[in-house]
Design an enzyme around this catalytic site. Structure first.
Site, PDB file in Angstrom:
ATOM      1  N   TRP A 133      -3.372  -2.373  -1.071  1.00  0.00           N
ATOM      2  CA  TRP A 133      -2.818  -4.233  -1.284  1.00  0.00           C
ATOM      3  C   TRP A 133      -3.192  -4.963  -0.147  1.00  0.00           C
ATOM      4  CZ3 TRP A 133      -0.404  -8.049   0.596  1.00  0.00           C
ATOM      5  CH2 TRP A 133       0.210  -9.009  -0.305  1.00  0.00           C
ATOM      6  N   LYS A 158       6.521  -4.319  -3.945  1.00  0.00           N
ATOM      7  CA  LYS A 158       8.019  -3.491  -4.148  1.00  0.00           C
ATOM      8  C   LYS A 158       7.940  -3.922  -2.776  1.00  0.00           C
ATOM      9  CE  LYS A 158      11.559  -3.107  -6.065  1.00  0.00           C
ATOM     10  NZ  LYS A 158      12.328  -3.522  -6.275  1.00  0.00           N
ATOM     11  N   GLU A 166      18.566 -17.540  -7.588  1.00  0.00           N
ATOM     12  CA  GLU A 166      17.824 -15.927  -7.876  1.00  0.00           C
ATOM     13  C   GLU A 166      16.996 -15.911  -8.810  1.00  0.00           C
ATOM     14  OE1 GLU A 166      16.556 -12.984  -6.556  1.00  0.00           O
ATOM     15  OE2 GLU A 166      17.582 -11.506  -8.079  1.00  0.00           O
ATOM     16  N   GLU A 171       8.301 -14.459 -10.724  1.00  0.00           N
ATOM     17  CA  GLU A 171       8.026 -13.617 -10.408  1.00  0.00           C
ATOM     18  C   GLU A 171       7.593 -13.251 -11.480  1.00  0.00           C
ATOM     19  OE1 GLU A 171      10.095 -10.648  -7.533  1.00  0.00           O
ATOM     20  OE2 GLU A 171      12.045 -11.682  -8.714  1.00  0.00           O
ATOM     21  N   CYS A 214       1.040  -1.201  -0.128  1.00  0.00           N
ATOM     22  CA  CYS A 214       0.126  -0.027  -0.108  1.00  0.00           C
ATOM     23  C   CYS A 214       1.141   1.474   0.180  1.00  0.00           C
ATOM     24  CB  CYS A 214      -0.915  -0.083   1.346  1.00  0.00           C
ATOM     25  SG  CYS A 214      -2.029  -1.351   1.219  1.00  0.00           S
ATOM     26  N   ARG A 230       4.535  -0.166  -6.530  1.00  0.00           N
ATOM     27  CA  ARG A 230       4.895  -0.874  -5.104  1.00  0.00           C
ATOM     28  C   ARG A 230       4.004  -1.936  -5.459  1.00  0.00           C
ATOM     29  NH1 ARG A 230       6.158   2.190  -0.950  1.00  0.00           N
ATOM     30  NH2 ARG A 230       5.478   1.330   1.185  1.00  0.00           N
ATOM     31  N   ASN A 247      -1.696   2.550   6.420  1.00  0.00           N
ATOM     32  CA  ASN A 247      -1.153   1.175   5.593  1.00  0.00           C
ATOM     33  C   ASN A 247      -0.416   0.345   6.587  1.00  0.00           C
ATOM     34  OD1 ASN A 247      -1.225   2.063   3.241  1.00  0.00           O
ATOM     35  ND2 ASN A 247       0.946   2.968   3.164  1.00  0.00           N
ATOM     36  N   GLY A 248      -0.496  -0.612   6.656  1.00  0.00           N
ATOM     37  CA  GLY A 248      -0.031  -1.869   7.245  1.00  0.00           C
ATOM     38  C   GLY A 248      -1.554  -3.116   8.451  1.00  0.00           C
ATOM     39  N   LYS A 266      13.391 -15.233 -10.078  1.00  0.00           N
ATOM     40  CA  LYS A 266      12.754 -14.123 -11.359  1.00  0.00           C
ATOM     41  C   LYS A 266      11.828 -14.645 -11.807  1.00  0.00           C
ATOM     42  CE  LYS A 266      14.087 -11.430  -9.840  1.00  0.00           C
ATOM     43  NZ  LYS A 266      14.815 -10.481  -8.156  1.00  0.00           N
ATOM     44  N   HIS A 289      18.681 -36.179  -5.832  1.00  0.00           N
ATOM     45  CA  HIS A 289      18.585 -36.409  -4.777  1.00  0.00           C
ATOM     46  C   HIS A 289      16.823 -36.113  -4.795  1.00  0.00           C
ATOM     47  CE1 HIS A 289      22.501 -37.506  -2.674  1.00  0.00           C
ATOM     48  NE2 HIS A 289      22.580 -35.731  -3.178  1.00  0.00           N
TER      49      HIS A 289
END
Ligand code: F6R
Length: 607
Positions: free
Chosen positions: A73, A602, A480, A487, A2, A27, A99-100, A484, A503
């Site tokens: 969000w 973000k 990573e 996402e 948010c 964000r 926000n929160g 990427k 394995h």
């Protein structure tokens, strides 16, 4: 996550709010809204969807010079117009953005409902508007202080009242809020990007602080009404840095910026006379650095993978035992804080709740925690005991790219410094510096070859699953690369040590599950080649990122992308760039929203 913007000044507020929200888009959000005081009343306009949907729904003219705006969000309640912020009380005279997460909202809601307050949304935030209504006696600032004292959880809040035409009140606990000081105008925002177009003078609020602004003035207090003196800070970011400047996406721009951002992270931090690193912000004496016996790194997501590379490097270069751990896990396992241990909290945004709370937990137990952060003035660097700013410049794309390589740079400098204080001689120090300083040019070289990744992405974009496989210092880079890809392209991808496939993951191999191998020219090369052959033997497609001249790898792989040769410890920088680009081109091929992938934010300021 948010975003908040508030404006108090002589200009029409609506345009400033919408433009500020646009800058907060990066964000991640699912709905947006503004509230402007106009003709003595509060007018709320809010919409599920993008800022452009909100803009389209606004009347041609929205009068009013005081207002608040929000990008939501969703956490509590589905994504719809009603749940979007701002929220008002039943009279429509009070409006808030939040926000929160309010943890005790259910109890507060029940109590307020019993008192006759009627709720219309499913959000936890709405409770704040009704709470304010129940406490308001002509002084918004006082009502906000009383209200937030009753809240449990995290919040960055801005409130306005129709009867107070030149006032906004903000409060913070666990969710960032910054005041922007303009010329006869004031701003409140969750993030400086929302206001950098208007002012560079800011004041960062701390938890437990309340700010009350008019167009001409502001004052900050704690919840018990005691004045708090705040330092005015200056934002060094330029407006151009948060604009695309002709690139198709922020992610592309940020990937291509890496030679420069790595250079910036190194700048002024090498001491050639003593062949060592120089990190001025650690706040540790020479003796304290010499006493360090162990390094522990906490972070989330991409920053965690940078931490894994950092831990590998610290052990191999500085011979200091080092580990990296997910901050979210460390926080809840009652960690033992050992003596002579230095912790690093790594975070691009400096606001990630998991990392921040883990850091506080460690500090509570007496640990020294250093930050490795990008956003200057964000909470982690402010609360840490010292640290390193990576100076990547604003990273706007949700998927982190340039911050990763700059976080690595910080670890390389720290490892060099620690090694030189221990066993590393001056010659080896100089050679390490030579290799590190060579990285930006080599990254440029990798970038110049990027067109070769476009057909590769096209060929494999149809895959439902992907494996990314690397070893040693490149194992975290494989993790990573997989992150990427998943996402931004939504292709399911997993990263593993190449040694691990036998394995378990090898069971996934067939002609529709490609494997991307990172093959360097170090001691593990031949083992990785054996793993490639194992995949080939099971009809799996193999893509290799290999070092120039490695014909053997090229013969085995179905497709190869070559990177230039460097020292084996520097490969993470060169390996990660094609993986970022591969994810980027795959996402484009699949028509994804590259900069704002679905469901992601973000700056993850909730747990
Ligand atoms: C991945 C990504 C996330 C972040 C993670 C931590 O592209 O962006 O995984 O790395 O949310 O964020 P920071 O570094 O801001 O703490």
């Amino acid at each position: 996550m948010c975003g908040i913007i508030g404006y108090c000044g002589p200009r029409p507020a609506a345009e400033i709010l919408v433009e500020g929200l646009k800058r907060l888009e990066y964000r991640g959000y699912d709905s947006a809204g503004i509230c402007v005081r106009s003709g003595g009343a509060l007018r709320v306009h809010k919409r599920k969807g993008k800022i452009k949907d909100l803009r389209a729904a606004l009347p041609d003219r929205v009068d009013g010079e005081l207002g608040i705006g929000h990008t939501r969000w969703a956490t509590h309640g589905e994504v719809n117009d009603v749940n979007a912020h701002p929220h008002t009380d039943a009279t429509g005279r009070i409006a808030i953005v939040h926000n929160g997460i309010i943890e005790n909202y259910a109890a507060l809601r029940e109590k307020l409902a019993e008192e006759g307050y009627r709720f219309v949304s499913e959000t936890d935030s709405e409770v704040i508007a009704h709470l304010l209504a129940s406490l308001y006696d002509g002084d918004l600032e006082r009502a906000v202080k009383q209200a937030v004292s009753l809240l449990k959880g995290t919040y960055g809040i801005v409130a306005m009242h129709a009867d107070e035409p030149d006032r906004l009140v903000g409060a913070r606990n666990g969710s960032p809020l910054v005041l922007g000081i303009g010329d006869e105008e004031m701003f409140l925002a969750s993030d400086v990007t929302a206001i950098v177009a208007h002012t560079k003078q800011v004041v960062y609020l701390e938890d437990g602080e309340v700010v009350s602004i008019t167009s001409a003035d502001y004052h900050t207090t704690d919840l018990r009404d005691r004045p708090v003196d705040k330092k005015i800070e200056f934002i060094s970011w330029e407006l151009e840095e948060i604009e695309k400047e002709g690139y198709a996406h922020f992610m592309e721009k940020e990937i291509l910026e890496q030679p420069e951002s790595i250079r910036r992270a190194i700048q002024g931090r090498l001491d050639m006379e003593y062949a060592t690193g120089h990190l001025g912000g650690l706040n540790m004496s020479r003796q304290e650095l010499l006493n360090v016996e162990r390094v522990k790194i906490i972070a989330a997501g991409t920053s965690f993978y940078a931490g894994l590379v950092g831990a590998y490097l610290l052990e191999s270069v500085a011979r200091i035992p080092a580990t990296a751990e997910l901050a979210s896990e460390l926080r809840y396992r009652n960690p033992v804080v050992e003596r002579n241990t230095v912790y690093f909290a790594v975070s691009q945004s400096g606001e990630t709740a998991d990392t921040l709370y883990a850091m506080r937990e460690l500090q509570r137990k007496g640990a020294r925690v250093l930050g490795i952060c990008n956003v200057v003035g964000s909470t982690i660097p402010r609360e840490s005991d010292g640290g390193v700013y990576i100076h990547s410049g604003p990273e706007i794309a949700v998927a982190s790219t340039k911050a990763f390589t700059s976080q690595l740079t910080a670890f390389y400098l720290f490892a060099l410094m620690m090694a030189r204080m221990r066993h590393m001689g001056i010659e080896s120090g100089l050679s390490f510096i030579h290799d590190l300083e060579g990285v930006p040019a080599l990254v440029s070289e990798v970038l110049s070859r990027r067109d070769a990744l476009v057909p590769l992405a096209r060929t494999y974009a149809g895959a439902g699953n992907f494996l990314f496989l690397g070893r040693g210092i490149n194992y975290p880079v494989a993790l990573e690369g997989a992150l990427k890809l998943k996402e931004i392209s939504y292709i399911h991808a997993e990263g593993y040590s190449a040694a691990e496939i036998k394995h378990g993951p090898i069971a996934l191999i067939n002609e529709t599950t490609p494997s991307l191998f990172l093959v360097t020219d170090d001691g593990l090369r031949d083992k990785v080649i054996s793993n490639m052959k194992e995949v080939k033997a099971r009809a799996g497609k193999v893509i290799a990122i290999a070092v120039d001249g490695d014909d053997e790898v090229d013969r085995i792989a179905d497709d190869t992308f070559f990177i230039p040769k460097t020292h084996e410890l520097m490969y993470p920088f060169l390996m990660v760039v094609p993986l970022q680009l591969f994810a980027y081109y795959s996402a484009i091929e699949l028509g994804r929203n590259v900069d704002q992938p679905r469901n992601l934010a973000k700056s993850v300021t909730v747990e």
